[in-house]
Design an enzyme around this catalytic site. Structure first.
Site, PDB file in Angstrom:
ATOM      1  N   ASP A   1      -1.260  -5.380  -7.817  1.00  0.00           N
ATOM      2  CA  ASP A   1      -0.861  -6.683  -7.270  1.00  0.00           C
ATOM      3  C   ASP A   1      -1.892  -7.774  -7.519  1.00  0.00           C
ATOM      4  OD1 ASP A   1       1.572  -5.785  -6.254  1.00  0.00           O
ATOM      5  OD2 ASP A   1       0.668  -5.096  -4.396  1.00  0.00           O
TER       6      ASP A   1
ATOM      7  N   THR B   1      -1.271   6.379   2.262  1.00  0.00           N
ATOM      8  CA  THR B   1      -1.661   5.980   0.920  1.00  0.00           C
ATOM      9  C   THR B   1      -0.924   6.820  -0.106  1.00  0.00           C
ATOM     10  OG1 THR B   1      -3.492   6.056  -0.683  1.00  0.00           O
ATOM     11  CG2 THR B   1      -3.687   7.479   1.231  1.00  0.00           C
ATOM     12  N   GLY B   2      -0.633   6.214  -1.252  1.00  0.00           N
ATOM     13  CA  GLY B   2      -0.027   6.953  -2.351  1.00  0.00           C
ATOM     14  C   GLY B   2      -0.910   8.057  -2.884  1.00  0.00           C
TER      15      GLY B   2
ATOM     16  N   HIS C   1      -5.148   6.130  -5.014  1.00  0.00           N
ATOM     17  CA  HIS C   1      -3.775   6.314  -5.486  1.00  0.00           C
ATOM     18  C   HIS C   1      -3.741   6.820  -6.929  1.00  0.00           C
ATOM     19  CE1 HIS C   1       0.522   4.529  -5.212  1.00  0.00           C
ATOM     20  NE2 HIS C   1       0.470   5.214  -6.332  1.00  0.00           N
TER      21      HIS C   1
ATOM     22  N   ARG D   1       8.029   0.415  -3.889  1.00  0.00           N
ATOM     23  CA  ARG D   1       7.359   1.218  -4.912  1.00  0.00           C
ATOM     24  C   ARG D   1       6.557   2.354  -4.280  1.00  0.00           C
ATOM     25  NH1 ARG D   1       3.055  -3.460  -5.737  1.00  0.00           N
ATOM     26  NH2 ARG D   1       4.093  -3.966  -7.687  1.00  0.00           N
TER      27      ARG D   1
ATOM     28  N   ARG E   1       2.980  -4.758   7.132  1.00  0.00           N
ATOM     29  CA  ARG E   1       3.945  -4.127   6.241  1.00  0.00           C
ATOM     30  C   ARG E   1       4.987  -3.422   7.108  1.00  0.00           C
ATOM     31  NH1 ARG E   1       0.602  -1.548   1.132  1.00  0.00           N
ATOM     32  NH2 ARG E   1      -0.768  -3.316   0.751  1.00  0.00           N
TER      33      ARG E   1
END
Length: 798
Positions: A489, A705-706, A640, A364, A358
């Protein structure tokens, strides 16, 4: 089992025994020059990008998980015994070797004692610089003279592009060189025959350089060849050069490069000696030489460390709490915010797990990450918001990955129609108002920003276009299409399948847009948003309620997922909690669906994303079936989402249940039983194994992490109730009934506000009385025009 403790005074986590269940890490540097370091001095370094700018190597998914790293080896010349200043990589028996690691805010200090020799190693990157300090202090605590050899060690990459370095070996093994310059610096060069060229990370055919220097002792020898230093059949735990007691003065010429400088030190009993290593990027002949002259002294190093601490501690000081829960205090006052700041900086691009797959800022993710840092760095948050808004394309969708070092608004290519995700730009309706509420910068809505591909609009226009994107893509039942993916996802509905989760996001967006339009005097946009919200509400109520909970989604073929008729994945957390957050659920529906969450999804370790696990469901519908049951999206605890559960329960006034969910999701709550969680007890992680796993409670993929932003946001704004508003600061707690109260120190728009909340009747929610600077207030809002430079606030619940 406990491996360390929180030292909030120093803003450090102190690891008191080195054999942690996994290597526990920290971040150094900035988005320009970043680094990861563990309690064993393992880790790597990177310039701008963990994928395209990695100059120090790490071997991912190895045992141990964090090698190589930034090492000091010590050898007693009289006996030949050797060890490392961190427990690993040599790994002396713990009956003979002790170690303490202090992870701080962008610095790490590792102390050790072995055979009468104490060491203290400090690692950090000075503010605004592209090099790092390693300071080694050696003390002779024995009763005899000690003659020691000290070796620094790091392993350079052969190509900053990690795929080229690790995979394309027929190329990358033949392009590196290393030497000791006449100025006494190690010089490592990649493709040295080429020019340094432009600064872009996406140009391979240019030269790259790194350097290393030593201060505090004469250089006895050096190695720049990894194979010469380690040995052909050795490892990091027993390098041939260290065992021999001398480097071979090797110059790398192809194969692999390392950085090792050898110095000899003689210490009398009680005597100490300090050595400094400086390691950076750039050519040793130029940049390296200048940096050594400017920064190569112990006094300069100490000054730079104090500047670094002051900078980071200043960010952490804008919101300080004192609650009955010490572990929550550790989280809010230091580690929860620090975790959010690091995640904000690096998104999901560089960790001990993220290995370059990534590269850049996930759209997002990065929009949501803003929520965790607004208190600390509102101006940087605005810059990030503007960057992400310019990643939106003119149709209202978004580019999935934004690369700050290679982003060109107005000339980017829009994704193909079948590559759009349905939720990307809907997160703006959480982040943009949060920024405006924190700063009072209402005119931000009028700022004109370009789209990624073509055209421009005001921020308000960008927001409306985001909603139009979804409203132009409705399915047969009037719900937004899931497109390539919604937040999950793994969900495969078909491009025209309908996502209830996105429907709830759109509903919230329509409410927010109407509120902003009202303030801007845009009545036509208010009517537009309200009409579409009412139509969406009718669609939701017509097809999405299953009696005790909301469904998951509707496939393109009309199949309804997440009902009592499905054996797998019956209950989906996101649609339950977002029905409450968006206000779509009726009071009775909200009560029922959140009770279902408590009965079907709550575990001692957090809320499962769904249940039961997917085993027989087709992969064409639910890709989560590839995961073992109880992990990640397959009935695992996806951290998350934990903040959303906390927020939903607080909106319903359920403070005791919200607090139970908070404790289950809070890393610090596992500090005394770290063997359960295994990864760092001071930061969030992506996924926790649920009760459907034989290893319930194990947690993986820490730091980026979110979960960091959403936990911090939900704890401070929903539980503690400190809620910035455009016209002031609202105090609206939802706390556990057992608490007598708590206090908060908050810096807000140039004002200092000290708040004391009292809970004499042991309720969860409801402000009965509020006093600002000895004046009774009506309601629970502290109006911005009533705030002075310093303020005292008393709040009573009842």
């Amino acid at each position: 089992m406990q491996y360390g403790y929180f030292d909030d005074k120093r803003k450090e986590y102190v690891i008191t025994r080195p054999d942690t269940p996994t290597s526990w890490s920290n971040y150094l540097g900035s988005t320009e020059y970043g680094a990861i370091i563990t309690n064993h001095a393992g880790g790597y370094g990177f310039y701008q990008s963990g994928a395209k700018g990695r100059f120090l190597r790490l071997r991912f998914n190895s045992v141990p998980m964090d090698q190589p790293g930034r090492y000091f080896y010590l050898r007693e010349n009289q006996t030949g015994d050797f060890w490392s200043a961190s427990w690993q990589p040599v790994g002396k028996p713990l009956e003979q070797y002790s170690s303490i690691c202090r992870h701080g805010t962008a610095y790490t200090i590792i102390e050790s004692q072995y055979a009468g020799i104490a060491t203290e190693t400090t690692y950090f990157v000075p503010l605004g610089e592209c090099f790092e300090y390693w300071k080694l202090k050696i003390t002779n605590r024995s009763d005899r003279e000690r003659k020691l050899s000290v070796f620094s060690f790091c392993e350079f990459t052969n190509q900053w592009d990690t795929t080229q370095d690790q995979v394309n070996l027929q190329y990358s093994l033949f392009i590196v060189k290393g030497e000791l310059t006449d100025d006494g610096l190690l010089r490592v060069a990649i493709q040295d025959n080429l020019s340094t060229g432009s600064d872009t990370l996406y140009q391979h055919d240019i030269a790259r350089h790194a350097w290393m220097g030593l201060v505090g002792a004469p250089i006895t020898g050096y190695d720049t060849s990894r194979e010469a230093f380690i040995g052909t059949y050795r490892g990091y735990h027993n390098p041939e050069a260290v065992e021999r007691g001398a480097c071979s003065n090797s110059n790398a010429y192809g194969d692999n490069a390392c950085g090792s400088l050898h110095a000899e030190v003689t210490l009398q009993p009680g005597e100490s000696r300090e050595l400094l290593v400086l390691l950076g990027i750039g050519d040793a002949h130029g940049i390296g030489k200048r940096k050594m002259a400017q920064f190569g002294s112990p006094s300069k190093m100490e000054l730079e460390l104090e500047k670094l601490k002051a900078s980071w501690h200043g960010r952490l000081g804008r919101l300080i709490v004192d609650t009955p829960d010490e572990e929550l205090n550790h989280t809010i006052n230091v580690w929860g915010l620090y975790n959010s700041l690091v995640t904000f900086a690096w998104s999901r691009s560089a960790s001990l797990v993220y290995n370059g797959e990534r590269d850049g800022l996930g759209f997002r993710d990065s929009v949501q990450d803003i929520l965790g840092v607004l208190t600390a760095i509102p101006e940087e948050a605005r810059q990030r918001l503007e960057l992400m808004l310019t990643g939106q394309v003119a149709c209202g969708g978004a580019i999935p990955i934004i690369k700050p070092f290679d982003h060109h608004p107005g000339s980017e290519n829009a994704p193909a129609p079948d590559e759009f995700r349905s939720d990307d730009c809907l997160w703006f309706f959480n982040a943009v108002p949060a920024y405006v509420n924190e700063t009072g910068d209402f005119d931000f809505y009028n700022k004109v920003l370009p789209y990624a591909d073509d055209g421009e609009d005001t921020v308000f226009g960008h927001l409306k276009r985001a909603l139009e994107f979804n409203m132009e893509r409705l399915g047969k039942h009037g719900l937004p299409c899931g497109l390539l993916a919604d937040w999950n996802d793994c969900l495969r509905l078909g491009y025209h399948g309908e996502s209830l989760f996105v429907a709830f996001q759109v509903r919230l967006g329509l409410i927010v847009l109407a509120e902003i339009a009202t303030e801007l005097g845009r009545q036509a946009d208010v009517l537009w948003a309200e009409e579409r919200r009412e139509a969406l509400d009718r669609s939701i109520q017509a097809c999405a309620w299953d009696g005790d909970w909301f469904i998951w989604a509707i496939g393109e073929d009309g199949t309804v997922y997440g009902t009592r008729d499905f054996a797998e994945g019956q209950v989906y957390l996101n649609t339950q909690v977002w029905s409450v957050i968006s206000g779509a659920a009726t009071p009775e529906q909200a009560k029922k669906c959140m009770q279902t969450v408590q009965e079907r999804l709550a575990t001692p370790y957090g809320l499962m994303l769904s249940a039961p696990p997917f085993v027989k469901t087709s992969i064409d519908v639910m890709r989560a079936v590839v995961f073992n049951g109880g992990i990640k999206e397959n009935a695992g605890i996806f951290n998350h989402t934990q903040g959303w559960g906390i927020m939903a329960e607080c909106l319903l006034g359920h403070g005791d249940r919200a607090y139970a969910y908070l404790r289950a999701a809070m890393p610090a709550a596992y500090n005394t039983r770290a063997e359960v969680r295994q990864c760092e007890p001071y930061v969030q992680a992506q996924t926790t194994y649920s009760i459907f796993s034989p290893r319930a409670g194990n947690t993986r993929t820490s730091w980026l992490t979110g979960a960091a932003a959403w936990f911090y946001y939900s704890a401070t704004q929903s539980v503690l109730g400190i809620q910035p508003q455009q016209d002031g600061l609202r105090v609206d707690p939802c706390i556990p009934s057992a608490w007598d109260g708590y206090s908060v120190h908050r810096e807000f728009r140039g004002c200092t506000i000290d708040i004391r909340v009292h809970n004499p009747h042991h309720v969860c929610k409801g402000v009965k009385r509020m006093v600002l600077n000895s004046e009774e207030m009506s309601g629970n809002l502290l109006p911005i025009h009533r705030l002075e430079q310093t303020n005292q606030v008393e709040v009573w619940l009842g």
